[in-house]
Design a protein around this motif. Sequence first.
Motif, PDB file in Angstrom:
ATOM      1  N   ASP A 248       0.831  -1.199   0.000  1.00  0.00           N
ATOM      2  CA  ASP A 248       0.000   0.000   0.000  1.00  0.00           C
ATOM      3  C   ASP A 248       0.869   1.254   0.000  1.00  0.00           C
ATOM      4  O   ASP A 248       0.481   2.291  -0.525  1.00  0.00           O
ATOM      5  CB  ASP A 248      -0.915   0.007   1.229  1.00  0.00           C
ATOM      6  N   LEU A 266      -1.426  -2.350   4.741  1.00  0.00           N
ATOM      7  CA  LEU A 266      -2.215  -1.752   5.817  1.00  0.00           C
ATOM      8  C   LEU A 266      -3.626  -2.331   5.873  1.00  0.00           C
ATOM      9  O   LEU A 266      -4.183  -2.753   4.862  1.00  0.00           O
ATOM     10  CB  LEU A 266      -2.290  -0.239   5.625  1.00  0.00           C
ATOM     11  N   LYS A 267      -4.190  -2.334   7.083  1.00  0.00           N
ATOM     12  CA  LYS A 267      -5.562  -2.795   7.284  1.00  0.00           C
ATOM     13  C   LYS A 267      -6.158  -2.050   8.471  1.00  0.00           C
ATOM     14  O   LYS A 267      -5.646  -2.140   9.588  1.00  0.00           O
ATOM     15  CB  LYS A 267      -5.594  -4.307   7.528  1.00  0.00           C
ATOM     16  N   ASN A 268      -7.224  -1.287   8.209  1.00  0.00           N
ATOM     17  CA  ASN A 268      -7.927  -0.537   9.257  1.00  0.00           C
ATOM     18  C   ASN A 268      -6.983   0.364  10.055  1.00  0.00           C
ATOM     19  O   ASN A 268      -7.055   0.450  11.286  1.00  0.00           O
ATOM     20  CB  ASN A 268      -8.652  -1.486  10.211  1.00  0.00           C
ATOM     21  N   GLY A 269      -6.081   1.024   9.345  1.00  0.00           N
ATOM     22  CA  GLY A 269      -5.194   1.977   9.992  1.00  0.00           C
ATOM     23  C   GLY A 269      -4.014   1.365  10.721  1.00  0.00           C
ATOM     24  O   GLY A 269      -3.243   2.076  11.379  1.00  0.00           O
ATOM     25  N   ARG A 270      -3.870   0.052  10.640  1.00  0.00           N
ATOM     26  CA  ARG A 270      -2.742  -0.622  11.279  1.00  0.00           C
ATOM     27  C   ARG A 270      -1.863  -1.322  10.244  1.00  0.00           C
ATOM     28  O   ARG A 270      -2.297  -1.579   9.119  1.00  0.00           O
ATOM     29  CB  ARG A 270      -3.230  -1.643  12.314  1.00  0.00           C
ATOM     30  N   ASP A 272      -0.590  -4.316   8.787  1.00  0.00           N
ATOM     31  CA  ASP A 272      -0.914  -5.743   8.736  1.00  0.00           C
ATOM     32  C   ASP A 272       0.350  -6.565   8.541  1.00  0.00           C
ATOM     33  O   ASP A 272       0.541  -7.615   9.152  1.00  0.00           O
ATOM     34  CB  ASP A 272      -1.915  -6.002   7.613  1.00  0.00           C
ATOM     35  N   SER A 297      -0.082   0.774  14.937  1.00  0.00           N
ATOM     36  CA  SER A 297      -0.827   1.816  14.227  1.00  0.00           C
ATOM     37  C   SER A 297       0.084   2.478  13.201  1.00  0.00           C
ATOM     38  O   SER A 297       1.287   2.680  13.452  1.00  0.00           O
ATOM     39  CB  SER A 297      -1.330   2.886  15.206  1.00  0.00           C
ATOM     40  N   PHE A 298      -0.476   2.809  12.044  1.00  0.00           N
ATOM     41  CA  PHE A 298       0.337   3.395  10.983  1.00  0.00           C
ATOM     42  C   PHE A 298       0.522   4.893  11.241  1.00  0.00           C
ATOM     43  O   PHE A 298      -0.008   5.760  10.563  1.00  0.00           O
ATOM     44  CB  PHE A 298      -0.298   3.152   9.614  1.00  0.00           C
ATOM     45  N   ARG A 299       1.279   5.187  12.288  1.00  0.00           N
ATOM     46  CA  ARG A 299       1.630   6.544  12.667  1.00  0.00           C
ATOM     47  C   ARG A 299       3.099   6.560  13.060  1.00  0.00           C
ATOM     48  O   ARG A 299       3.584   5.633  13.715  1.00  0.00           O
ATOM     49  CB  ARG A 299       0.779   7.026  13.851  1.00  0.00           C
ATOM     50  N   ARG A 302       3.825   6.076  16.841  1.00  0.00           N
ATOM     51  CA  ARG A 302       3.589   4.713  17.332  1.00  0.00           C
ATOM     52  C   ARG A 302       4.701   3.760  16.857  1.00  0.00           C
ATOM     53  O   ARG A 302       5.150   2.889  17.598  1.00  0.00           O
ATOM     54  CB  ARG A 302       2.225   4.211  16.864  1.00  0.00           C
TER      55      ARG A 302
END
Length: 333
Positions: A248, A266-270, A272, A297-299, A302
Amino acid sequence: MIAQIQTRIIKSLVYDPWVNLAIEEHLLDQVTEDEVILYLWQNDNTVVIGRNQNAWKECRHLDLECEGGKLARRLSGGGAVYHDLGNLNFTFIMNKKHYDLSKQLTVILQAVTKIGIKAEFSGRNDLVIGEKKFSGNAYFFNQAGALHHGTILIDSDLTKLSRYLQVSREKISSKGVDSVRSRVVNLSEVCKTVTLAAVIEGMEESFNDVYGGDAQEISVDRNDFKIKSLVQKYSSWDWRFGNTPKFDLSISRRFGWGELELGFCLKNGRIDSVQVFSDALEEGLIREIGKGLEGCSFRSDRMIEHLIKGEGQSENQAIIIKDVVLWLSETEL
């Protein structure tokens, strides 16, 4: 009472990279506590990539295979290299307590000196004559054992080396040169009379000089069940190419210790899953970076929290983590 080190010299009689790498791993698994092995081997028309490299990006593997060559992936980190019969590979194998990089490099440098060539260790993993590399080195450690291996360019076909290896422009420019060919040199370009036999003899003599005594020269049965099983591993598609999904998002940067690419699914903001590609020598740490980010979390903040949790890192590993943390803090995610 300190146990005396036993030394062995093992030479492969085949030019198949999958067999030779299988023998290498088998020796690492079998080395005794007070033993040091020098393993000498050659591959014909082969590209060997580092443990964490992306095969699709590092090598024109279709051209290589159409011309009868083979792609192989080794245990250690580092970058891609080209092998033919003008190149000699060496591997030092031992228990971790006997690992001494300076001592191992001395064996190689003294061997080259014996044929009248002055060389030195440079950068993170190169042996050079002047400013040109004739030997690249890489390292791998398991629970008890240590492995240090590398190449010695004697009279290799550097045209094929340039054709098969896809070195990034960023990597080349960071070394101040304009092509992969201009960065390397054959020993035969420095000493016209050098031969493969002379280099092998020099390595054997130097090994005995540095480690003392006369090393036993023994052979390995390539039909050993364990070796045959390892050959299947090294020749497999999964080991050589692996599963490279459609990411992604992918980010990359070159650091002083090597290039790093992170490919995120990524999946639901995390995160994967994350695939980490690198030519860094710290192969184990590179794989741990990927594992540590999965489920996060994709931040950036984090991800940084997950990366700085690691403890017991070496100085080199701490530098890598610090650089990656700084990079992520500067990247908009």
